[in-house]
Design an enzyme around this catalytic site. Structure first.
Site, PDB file in Angstrom:
ATOM      1  N   TYR A 236       1.249  -7.745 -20.234  1.00  0.00           N
ATOM      2  CA  TYR A 236       0.092  -7.002 -19.749  1.00  0.00           C
ATOM      3  C   TYR A 236      -0.947  -6.928 -20.858  1.00  0.00           C
ATOM      4  O   TYR A 236      -0.774  -6.252 -21.859  1.00  0.00           O
ATOM      5  CB  TYR A 236       0.483  -5.599 -19.295  1.00  0.00           C
TER       6      TYR A 236
ATOM      7  N   SER B 274       4.288  -1.965  -7.123  1.00  0.00           N
ATOM      8  CA  SER B 274       3.259  -2.132  -6.084  1.00  0.00           C
ATOM      9  C   SER B 274       3.653  -1.455  -4.779  1.00  0.00           C
ATOM     10  O   SER B 274       3.536  -2.052  -3.697  1.00  0.00           O
ATOM     11  CB  SER B 274       2.950  -3.614  -5.847  1.00  0.00           C
ATOM     12  N   PRO B 275       4.120  -0.194  -4.814  1.00  0.00           N
ATOM     13  CA  PRO B 275       4.536   0.470  -3.573  1.00  0.00           C
ATOM     14  C   PRO B 275       3.370   0.774  -2.641  1.00  0.00           C
ATOM     15  O   PRO B 275       3.596   1.098  -1.474  1.00  0.00           O
ATOM     16  CB  PRO B 275       5.185   1.757  -4.079  1.00  0.00           C
ATOM     17  N   LEU B 276       2.140   0.640  -3.149  1.00  0.00           N
ATOM     18  CA  LEU B 276       0.948   0.849  -2.323  1.00  0.00           C
ATOM     19  C   LEU B 276       0.240  -0.474  -2.028  1.00  0.00           C
ATOM     20  O   LEU B 276      -0.939  -0.483  -1.662  1.00  0.00           O
ATOM     21  CB  LEU B 276      -0.009   1.821  -3.021  1.00  0.00           C
ATOM     22  N   GLY B 277       0.967  -1.582  -2.166  1.00  0.00           N
ATOM     23  CA  GLY B 277       0.360  -2.872  -1.858  1.00  0.00           C
ATOM     24  C   GLY B 277      -0.840  -3.166  -2.728  1.00  0.00           C
ATOM     25  O   GLY B 277      -1.880  -3.600  -2.239  1.00  0.00           O
ATOM     26  N   ARG B 278      -0.686  -2.901  -4.039  1.00  0.00           N
ATOM     27  CA  ARG B 278      -1.782  -3.076  -5.008  1.00  0.00           C
ATOM     28  C   ARG B 278      -3.018  -2.273  -4.596  1.00  0.00           C
ATOM     29  O   ARG B 278      -4.145  -2.702  -4.790  1.00  0.00           O
ATOM     30  CB  ARG B 278      -2.114  -4.562  -5.191  1.00  0.00           C
TER      31      ARG B 278
ATOM     32  N   PHE C 253      -3.971  -1.474  -1.566  1.00  0.00           N
ATOM     33  CA  PHE C 253      -4.499  -1.733  -0.226  1.00  0.00           C
ATOM     34  C   PHE C 253      -4.090  -0.641   0.758  1.00  0.00           C
ATOM     35  O   PHE C 253      -4.889  -0.210   1.600  1.00  0.00           O
ATOM     36  CB  PHE C 253      -4.000  -3.093   0.276  1.00  0.00           C
TER      37      PHE C 253
ATOM     38  N   SER D 171      -3.621   2.382   0.227  1.00  0.00           N
ATOM     39  CA  SER D 171      -4.323   3.645  -0.008  1.00  0.00           C
ATOM     40  C   SER D 171      -5.825   3.487   0.222  1.00  0.00           C
ATOM     41  O   SER D 171      -6.601   4.420   0.009  1.00  0.00           O
ATOM     42  CB  SER D 171      -4.060   4.158  -1.433  1.00  0.00           C
TER      43      SER D 171
ATOM     44  N   GLY E  48      -9.684  -1.770  -2.000  1.00  0.00           N
ATOM     45  CA  GLY E  48      -9.752  -3.210  -1.771  1.00  0.00           C
ATOM     46  C   GLY E  48      -9.759  -3.601  -0.314  1.00  0.00           C
ATOM     47  O   GLY E  48      -9.691  -4.793   0.012  1.00  0.00           O
TER      48      GLY E  48
END
Length: 347
Positions: free
Chosen positions: A63, A211-215, A217, A219, A222
């Protein structure tokens, strides 16, 4: 003053590691190809997370590269070391311009990467050390064998694998007990449920869901049709097809509104309720969003609500793969693919 739920602390895996039920993914604090967030603000966020009960902080040598570990090292330097569990990863090699990546699971790299991470993190030991991506050219027994020696030397406490196939997990666990497997798990990414999740439960391995929020998306981040020119999401197939995928977010949003919660909280609560052996690590650079994510811990879904949410976001209907093609070749679904994969920058 925002009223936050109590963050439970429980056993991750069966080797004795205790940590908060929800961690903090730190990758976005030093984002790829974009300007880093103000360092003092990110340190403030990390300290605030510790103050309210989060103990698990996830980073990686890749990272930045390297800058994320440096940031986390600065943040924890002033904290009691037993207040935090540091999870970092080795094995993904990223150039400074994020124009290419490769993997390395050699024993030499395992040791060199660990020594370098310890220096950047300003710590004498790493709580949870993951192989970030499997190197198909190196037997997993060789890689984990060297990781085991780090445990024996006290430089690492617990071992983990990220994006590993079921066969790899089983073979690794035979060399040294694996405490955690990190995998992508959310309403729109459920590939691991058929084989990997059951295997982890058979072997007593904890599951860390990234990524439990789909990166973002799920929430609402994007979901619009415009993304910053340097935003890495522009390379992701699902964000390239966000016009098609937006309908799933809108359905989730409708359910959340009826329940009086935010869509991201509902999506994150769904992950939490997949089992007490599941530890999501949503990332954020905002204290407000951090508080939103913690709100998921106070949300209990009935079986009917779980089914309604799953029906609203049928993962097999999501348009696009979860990574660009080159990065997918480093995922657990492609564990036998030759590892030295070049990821070409978008031009």
């Amino acid at each position: 003053m925002v009223e936050l739920p109590v963050i439970p602390c429980r056993r991750l895996g069966s080797q004795g590691m205790m940590t908060s039920a929800q961690g903090l993914g730190c990758m976005g604090m030093t984002p790829f190809r974009m300007d880093a967030k103000p360092e003092d603000e990110m340190i403030k966020l990390i300290h605030h997370a510790v103050d309210v009960g989060v103990t698990l902080f996830d980073t990686s040598q890749s990272y930045g590269p390297y800058t994320n570990e440096i940031l986390l090292g600065k943040a924890i330097a002033s904290l009691p070391r037993d207040k935090v569990q540091i999870a970092t990863k080795f094995g993904v090699i990223v150039d400074s311009n994020f124009t290419s990546l490769s993997v390395n699971g050699s024993a030499e790299h395992v040791r060199a990467a660990a020594e370098a991470s310890l220096k950047r993190l300003q710590t004498e030991y790493i709580d949870l050390y993951y192989q970030h991506r499997v190197d198909a050219s190196i037997p997993i027994e060789v890689t984990v064998g060297e990781m085991k020696r780090l445990v024996e030397e006290g430089k690492v406490k617990y071992l983990g694998l990220s994006e590993a196939s079921a066969d790899t997990i089983r073979r690794a666990h035979a060399v040294h007990p694996i405490t955690a497997v990190q995998l992508e798990w959310s309403l729109w990414t459920r590939d691991a449920e058929e084989e990997i999740v059951p295997l982890c439960r058979e072997l007593g391995i904890g599951i860390v869901g990234y990524s439990p929020l789909g990166r973002g998306f799920l929430s609402g981040l994007g979901t619009d049709l415009k993304l910053n020119e340097n935003d890495y999401k522009r390379d992701h197939p699902r964000f390239q097809q966000r016009e098609k995928n937006r309908v799933f977010y809108e359905r989730l949003k409708g359910i959340a509104q009826r329940m009086g919660v935010k869509p991201g909280q509902l999506a994150l609560a769904w992950v939490h309720q997949r089992g007490e052996d599941v530890f999501p690590i949503p990332g954020t650079t905002s204290i407000a969003h951090f508080h939103d994510n913690l709100g998921a811990l106070g949300l209990t879904l009935s079986q009917a609500q779980m089914e309604e949410v799953e029906a609203a976001v049928p993962f097999h209907q999501i348009a696009g793969d979860r990574y660009p093609a080159a990065a997918m070749r480093l995922s657990w679904q492609h564990a036998t693919t030759p590892p030295f994969t070049t990821y070409a920058a978008r031009t």
